[in-house]
Design an enzyme around this catalytic site. Structure first.
Site, PDB file in Angstrom:
ATOM      1  N   SER A  66       0.798  -1.221   0.000  1.00  0.00           N
ATOM      2  CA  SER A  66       0.000   0.000   0.000  1.00  0.00           C
ATOM      3  C   SER A  66       0.835   1.277   0.000  1.00  0.00           C
ATOM      4  CB  SER A  66      -0.939  -0.009   1.209  1.00  0.00           C
ATOM      5  OG  SER A  66      -1.755   1.134   1.228  1.00  0.00           O
ATOM      6  N   GLY A 297      -7.154   3.218  -3.858  1.00  0.00           N
ATOM      7  CA  GLY A 297      -7.044   4.007  -2.634  1.00  0.00           C
ATOM      8  C   GLY A 297      -5.627   4.502  -2.396  1.00  0.00           C
ATOM      9  N   ASP A 298      -4.651   3.669  -2.726  1.00  0.00           N
ATOM     10  CA  ASP A 298      -3.250   4.065  -2.590  1.00  0.00           C
ATOM     11  C   ASP A 298      -2.938   5.233  -3.518  1.00  0.00           C
ATOM     12  OD1 ASP A 298      -3.194   1.751  -1.036  1.00  0.00           O
ATOM     13  OD2 ASP A 298      -2.349   0.536  -2.651  1.00  0.00           O
ATOM     14  N   ALA A 299      -3.458   5.153  -4.739  1.00  0.00           N
ATOM     15  CA  ALA A 299      -3.234   6.211  -5.721  1.00  0.00           C
ATOM     16  C   ALA A 299      -3.841   7.527  -5.256  1.00  0.00           C
ATOM     17  CB  ALA A 299      -3.820   5.803  -7.072  1.00  0.00           C
TER      18      ALA A 299
END
Length: 339
Positions: A66, A297-299
């Site tokens: 992540s 979500g990480d992006a």
């Protein structure tokens, strides 16, 4: 690549995993006791599988995990406006070397801490008949300890960082790392945390409550923020808005600006609480050609922080995060080149 401005530095801390994706047949799954649509922790016999996949010309490799995903996206957005570093634990092996080279090729500074007698973390995704079978070895990735924060060059980079981001997963296996980071970070540094998973919010709410006063930017999805709100006494909470307001009331030093809560909800609008009376809602564009939701979500977190550190503008930072997530949704894996 233009030389980066060293006056801005974002440091991401997490569990580095070498992601390997490959199409396979049922015989391969049977050979390694894997099941279609299954997810298992690797045993020693899977070391052979990892080696075979690593050297296969048909495999797609990526520097994953992540925080490492977010760091790579952040650098893509930041470009020459600043530096991005990633810190995490690895073994001393060919997987570590590959990830280090990959980060460097993308402009991210690898701050890998080698753990003796441990192997680099690997996550293999075998796709068979359109279904995934996951096999993961955490290995060294789960061994980051408080002492590693004082290893050079990790320590020197943390001291001058403009922003420090750490994954909530660490609250499960290395809570003292998160607590020490919160203690060491200065008021001038943006300290950011992702809730990461519902079980973190439920099972580790006590340590989360200890660190939350120092968190400037908190990322979560709808299920995570509800789980956290219920764990800290809001058992009757049913809506995400109730959960956000419950969490936003948590202690915050009076001299600090209001905490930012950024809540993702898949294709529904992103909810933002900036300490005002009204919640902000940011629309997510409709995507027709959805390929892979992994890393979205990480992006969003990486793009948001990279933009926020340079502009301090909430609206443009949220829009940059959403746009990055939408782009990642349309490709396999969390590939910065797609942005």
């Amino acid at each position: 690549m233009d030389k980066a401005d060293t006056s801005l530095l974002l440091v991401f801390i997490g569990s580095p995993l070498l992601d390997i994706s490959v199409q396979c047949d049922e015989e391969t799954l049977e050979k390694f006791d894997l099941k279609i649509d299954g997810c298992v922790r690797a045993t020693e016999k899977h070391s052979t599988l990892f080696r075979e996949l690593f050297h296969s010309k048909n495999s797609i490799l990526a520097a994953g995990g992540s925080a490492q995903n977010a760091a790579r996206i952040a650098k893509r957005i930041l470009g020459a406006k600043g530096e991005v570093a990633f810190a995490g634990c690895t073994g001393c092996d060919e997987y570590e070397n590959w990830m280090k080279n990959q980060l460097q090729s993308e402009g991210v500074l690898p701050l890998f801490v080698t753990v003796p007698h441990e192997k680099t973390g690997v996550c293999a995704c075998l796709i068979c008949n359109g279904f995934r079978s996951m096999c993961t070895r955490q290995g060294a990735a789960a061994k980051f300890a408080k002492e590693h924060l004082f290893v050079e060059p990790v320590h020197s980079k943390l001291k001058v960082a403009s922003c420090i981001f750490v994954v909530g997963y660490f609250l499960g296996h290395s809570p003292d790392v998160v607590l020490k980071l919160a203690e060491l970070s200065s008021p001038s540094q943006v300290f950011s945390l992702s809730l990461s998973a519902e079980y973190i919010c439920r099972d580790y709410s006590e340590v989360l409550l200890k660190v939350i006063p120092r968190v400037d930017v908190l990322f979560a999805n709808e299920a995570e923020v509800k789980a956290f709100a219920r764990a800290i006494g809001g058992q009757d909470i049913t809506t995400v808005e109730e959960a956000v307001k419950n969490v936003s009331k948590l202690q915050r030093p009076a001299t600090f600006p209001s905490r930012l809560l950024i809540i993702t909800r898949g294709s529904d609008s992103v909810i933002v609480d900036n300490g005002s009376d009204e919640l902000g809602y940011y629309e997510v564009p409709r995507v027709v050609d959805v390929v892979d939701s992994v890393g979205c979500g990480d992006a969003l977190a990486g793009a948001f922080l990279a933009t926020y550190i340079t502009t301090r503008d909430l609206d443009s930072s949220i829009h940059a995060g959403i746009q990055a997530a939408v782009q990642i949704l349309q490709v396999h894996g969390c590939d910065p080149a797609s942005i």
